[in-house]
Design a protein around this motif. Structure first.
Motif, PDB file in Angstrom:
ATOM      1  N   ASP A  72       0.842  -1.199   0.000  1.00 30.20           N
ATOM      2  CA  ASP A  72       0.000   0.000   0.000  1.00 30.20           C
ATOM      3  C   ASP A  72       0.877   1.247   0.000  1.00 30.20           C
ATOM      4  N   GLY A  73       0.453   2.233  -0.774  1.00 33.00           N
ATOM      5  CA  GLY A  73       1.179   3.495  -0.827  1.00 33.00           C
ATOM      6  C   GLY A  73       2.220   3.563  -1.923  1.00 33.00           C
ATOM      7  N   GLU A  74       2.609   2.431  -2.500  1.00 32.32           N
ATOM      8  CA  GLU A  74       3.576   2.442  -3.604  1.00 32.32           C
ATOM      9  C   GLU A  74       2.841   2.704  -4.915  1.00 32.32           C
ATOM     10  N   PRO A  75       3.335   3.652  -5.725  1.00 33.60           N
ATOM     11  CA  PRO A  75       2.649   3.955  -6.987  1.00 33.60           C
ATOM     12  C   PRO A  75       2.502   2.715  -7.858  1.00 33.60           C
ATOM     13  N   GLN A  76       1.334   2.572  -8.440  1.00 35.69           N
ATOM     14  CA  GLN A  76       1.042   1.396  -9.249  1.00 35.69           C
ATOM     15  C   GLN A  76       0.446   1.825 -10.575  1.00 35.69           C
ATOM     16  N   ALA A  77       0.863   1.152 -11.633  1.00 33.53           N
ATOM     17  CA  ALA A  77       0.244   1.373 -12.941  1.00 33.53           C
ATOM     18  C   ALA A  77      -1.092   0.654 -13.002  1.00 33.53           C
ATOM     19  N   ILE A  78      -1.103  -0.615 -12.557  1.00 30.78           N
ATOM     20  CA  ILE A  78      -2.328  -1.418 -12.547  1.00 30.78           C
ATOM     21  C   ILE A  78      -2.943  -1.309 -11.158  1.00 30.78           C
ATOM     22  N   LYS A  79      -3.882  -0.414 -11.017  1.00 30.08           N
ATOM     23  CA  LYS A  79      -4.432  -0.111  -9.693  1.00 30.08           C
ATOM     24  C   LYS A  79      -5.512  -1.104  -9.256  1.00 30.08           C
ATOM     25  N   ALA A  80      -6.187  -1.749 -10.204  1.00 28.65           N
ATOM     26  CA  ALA A  80      -7.279  -2.661  -9.865  1.00 28.65           C
ATOM     27  C   ALA A  80      -7.173  -3.927 -10.709  1.00 28.65           C
ATOM     28  N   PRO A  81      -6.202  -4.793 -10.416  1.00 27.67           N
ATOM     29  CA  PRO A  81      -6.075  -6.030 -11.188  1.00 27.67           C
ATOM     30  C   PRO A  81      -7.295  -6.929 -10.985  1.00 27.67           C
ATOM     31  N   ASP A  82      -7.589  -7.713 -12.001  1.00 27.78           N
ATOM     32  CA  ASP A  82      -8.739  -8.614 -11.933  1.00 27.78           C
ATOM     33  C   ASP A  82      -8.421  -9.896 -11.178  1.00 27.78           C
ATOM     34  N   CYS A  83      -7.140 -10.182 -11.007  1.00 27.05           N
ATOM     35  CA  CYS A  83      -6.704 -11.358 -10.268  1.00 27.05           C
ATOM     36  C   CYS A  83      -5.344 -11.060  -9.660  1.00 27.05           C
ATOM     37  N   VAL A  84      -5.120 -11.524  -8.426  1.00 30.49           N
ATOM     38  CA  VAL A  84      -3.857 -11.273  -7.730  1.00 30.49           C
ATOM     39  C   VAL A  84      -3.289 -12.596  -7.224  1.00 30.49           C
ATOM     40  N   GLY A  85      -2.017 -12.847  -7.537  1.00 30.33           N
ATOM     41  CA  GLY A  85      -1.354 -14.045  -7.072  1.00 30.33           C
ATOM     42  C   GLY A  85      -0.829 -13.892  -5.656  1.00 30.33           C
ATOM     43  N   HIS A  86      -0.039 -14.872  -5.221  1.00 32.70           N
ATOM     44  CA  HIS A  86       0.473 -14.898  -3.851  1.00 32.70           C
ATOM     45  C   HIS A  86       1.892 -14.365  -3.731  1.00 32.70           C
ATOM     46  N   GLY A  87       2.457 -13.889  -4.826  1.00 31.98           N
ATOM     47  CA  GLY A  87       3.813 -13.354  -4.765  1.00 31.98           C
ATOM     48  C   GLY A  87       4.571 -13.681  -6.030  1.00 31.98           C
ATOM     49  N   LEU A  88       5.538 -12.830  -6.353  1.00 32.62           N
ATOM     50  CA  LEU A  88       6.249 -12.958  -7.615  1.00 32.62           C
ATOM     51  C   LEU A  88       7.032 -14.266  -7.707  1.00 32.62           C
ATOM     52  N   ASN A  89       7.628 -14.688  -6.606  1.00 29.41           N
ATOM     53  CA  ASN A  89       8.431 -15.905  -6.606  1.00 29.41           C
ATOM     54  C   ASN A  89       7.769 -17.049  -5.846  1.00 29.41           C
ATOM     55  N   ASN A  90       6.467 -16.949  -5.648  1.00 26.39           N
ATOM     56  CA  ASN A  90       5.717 -17.975  -4.931  1.00 26.39           C
ATOM     57  C   ASN A  90       5.020 -18.883  -5.938  1.00 26.39           C
ATOM     58  N   PRO A  91       5.389 -20.157  -5.987  1.00 29.00           N
ATOM     59  CA  PRO A  91       4.745 -21.065  -6.949  1.00 29.00           C
ATOM     60  C   PRO A  91       3.230 -21.151  -6.779  1.00 29.00           C
ATOM     61  N   LEU A  92       2.734 -20.841  -5.576  1.00 22.92           N
ATOM     62  CA  LEU A  92       1.296 -20.915  -5.345  1.00 22.92           C
ATOM     63  C   LEU A  92       0.526 -19.823  -6.095  1.00 22.92           C
ATOM     64  N   SER A  93       1.238 -18.864  -6.657  1.00 24.82           N
ATOM     65  CA  SER A  93       0.562 -17.824  -7.449  1.00 24.82           C
ATOM     66  C   SER A  93      -0.180 -18.412  -8.631  1.00 24.82           C
ATOM     67  N   VAL A  94       0.245 -19.584  -9.076  1.00 23.98           N
ATOM     68  CA  VAL A  94      -0.408 -20.193 -10.225  1.00 23.98           C
ATOM     69  C   VAL A  94      -1.857 -20.577  -9.912  1.00 23.98           C
ATOM     70  N   LEU A  95      -2.169 -20.860  -8.647  1.00 22.89           N
ATOM     71  CA  LEU A  95      -3.498 -21.371  -8.293  1.00 22.89           C
ATOM     72  C   LEU A  95      -4.611 -20.346  -8.517  1.00 22.89           C
ATOM     73  N   PRO A  96      -4.521 -19.130  -7.945  1.00 24.00           N
ATOM     74  CA  PRO A  96      -5.596 -18.169  -8.219  1.00 24.00           C
ATOM     75  C   PRO A  96      -5.682 -17.785  -9.696  1.00 24.00           C
ATOM     76  N   VAL A  97      -4.541 -17.780 -10.400  1.00 21.33           N
ATOM     77  CA  VAL A  97      -4.572 -17.439 -11.821  1.00 21.33           C
ATOM     78  C   VAL A  97      -5.296 -18.535 -12.612  1.00 21.33           C
ATOM     79  N   LEU A  98      -5.030 -19.792 -12.293  1.00 23.43           N
ATOM     80  CA  LEU A  98      -5.714 -20.890 -12.979  1.00 23.43           C
ATOM     81  C   LEU A  98      -7.221 -20.853 -12.724  1.00 23.43           C
TER      82      LEU A  98
END
Length: 385
Positions: free
Chosen positions: A53-79
């Protein structure tokens, strides 16, 4: 009679996977596509990592959010998101997203999988490995510029119609969401000061050391104050850049604003004469396009597509080494009519360009049509053989 549901069914459903919502060329393009929402495209975007929160973002309202850039579990919400939306095309930008897209393709081979390329070189071994694996599964490739296509896909054994260029003409130009009053040049020859600006990632690729050396050469030669404003997230280069500025005596002339949204970038750019981007390599070079659309005179290394849309001494200054380019910059600001001619030529280079969502819709439609044609050809060849 056409109902709303019938119109929705006719729209091309595109789900785009990116790393995060940070302010960068890939993310800015995704945010623009999400905001503009072409009538013929149902465009949604997923990020693998949510920024603090508070960090400037280009994509302010993504339609889906994963669990982290290097977290393999990010694939689950995306799938789950892909299964729920049943897209016609899954687009993946950047290497971790490509890995997620590959998993989705393996689970549902009938779904069209496209890799979007945004640069003319791989950043590291993992970047290269992920993309080379992804190409084996991808149904197509989108590129942000002809230079990217030439550098990254020339040796790939792909059929006609599998590779497309999406011209990512971006925030500085005309858009459905940009009031007419905000269009046109915002740069100016600032009275009593020579102001330069850079926006983008503070990354090794961008060669900000060259920009600091150029600032020092300007400072040594100019009879008025000089200034370089930097806007963008630090990706490991800030400390070294500040050390170099101190050693060259220009620490006070260097101003880092951190990551910034487009409004803030426009505000800072409005008082500048030059945009500085001295990268080792680029794809399209989106920030340079934006700067030209705003009427700044770009000082750039002619790499990637930048070599094609800039002309040295006409709408830009090409960088080779700091001292001679500093002299040329001083000559340009020393003759305001010369700066005004170059500024006008920079704006003219991108005038009349279609907006990003229209360009993207055209490419998506061409890609799907080519996929259908290629499938039909395979059926015909199979029947003949």
């Amino acid at each position: 009679m056409h109902t709303s549901s019938a119109r929705d069914a006719a729209r091309i459903r595109v789900c785009h996977i990116v790393h995060s919502g940070k302010v960068g060329g890939v993310e800015v393009a995704a945010a623009l596509l999400q905001a503009e929402q072409h009538p013929s495209i149902n465009y949604q975007v997923a990020v693998l990592a949510q920024l603090p929160d508070g960090e400037p973002q280009a994509i302010k309202a993504p339609d889906c959010v994963g669990h982290g850039l290097n977290n393999p579990l990010s694939v689950l919400p995306v799938l789950k998101w892909l299964h729920r939306n049943a897209p016609d095309i899954v687009v993946a930008s950047l290497w971790r997203s490509v890995l997620v897209g590959m998993v989705a393709k393996l689970i549902n081979p009938k779904r069209k999988f496209v890799i979007f390329l945004h640069n003319t070189q791989y950043k590291n071994v993992l970047d290269r490995a992920a993309h080379r694996l992804g190409f084996r599964l991808a149904d197509g490739i989108f590129c942000d510029a002809p230079a990217t296509r030439q550098a990254m896909t020339a040796e790939l054994p792909l059929e006609t119609g599998q590779i497309h260029v999406v011209p990512l003409v971006a925030r500085g130009g005309r858009s459905r969401h940009t009031p007419e009053a905000e269009q046109g040049p915002v740069g100016a020859v600032a009275g009593g000061e020579i102001r330069c600006v850079f926006w983008g990632r503070l990354a090794k690729q961008k060669r900000l050391d060259r920009a600091v050396h150029l600032l020092a050469e300007l400072n040594n030669r100019a009879t008025v104050p000089v200034r370089l404003d930097l806007l963008g997230p630090d990706e490991g280069e800030l400390d070294e850049m500040l050390r170099l500025a101190r050693s060259l005596g220009v620490e006070q002339q260097l101003h880092w604003h951190g990551a910034a949204d487009w409004g803030r970038i426009r505000d800072v750019a409005s008082g500048a004469s030059f945009f500085i981007q001295l990268s080792d390599f680029e794809g399209l070079g989106m920030a340079a396009v934006e700067a030209m659309q705003l009427g700044l005179v770009p000082v750039v290394t002619p790499v990637g597509q930048i070599a094609e849309f800039t002309s040295d001494g006409v709408n830009a200054l090409h960088f080779d080494s700091a001292a001679p380019v500093a002299e040329r910059m001083l000559s340009v600001v020393g003759e305001p009519p010369m700066w005004e001619r170059m500024s006008a030529a920079a704006v003219a280079e991108w005038s009349g360009q279609e907006d990003l969502s229209t360009a993207f819709e055209t490419v998506c439609r061409q890609f799907l049509a080519n996929q259908q044609a290629n499938a039909a050809n395979h059926v015909i060849r199979g029947a003949v053989s």
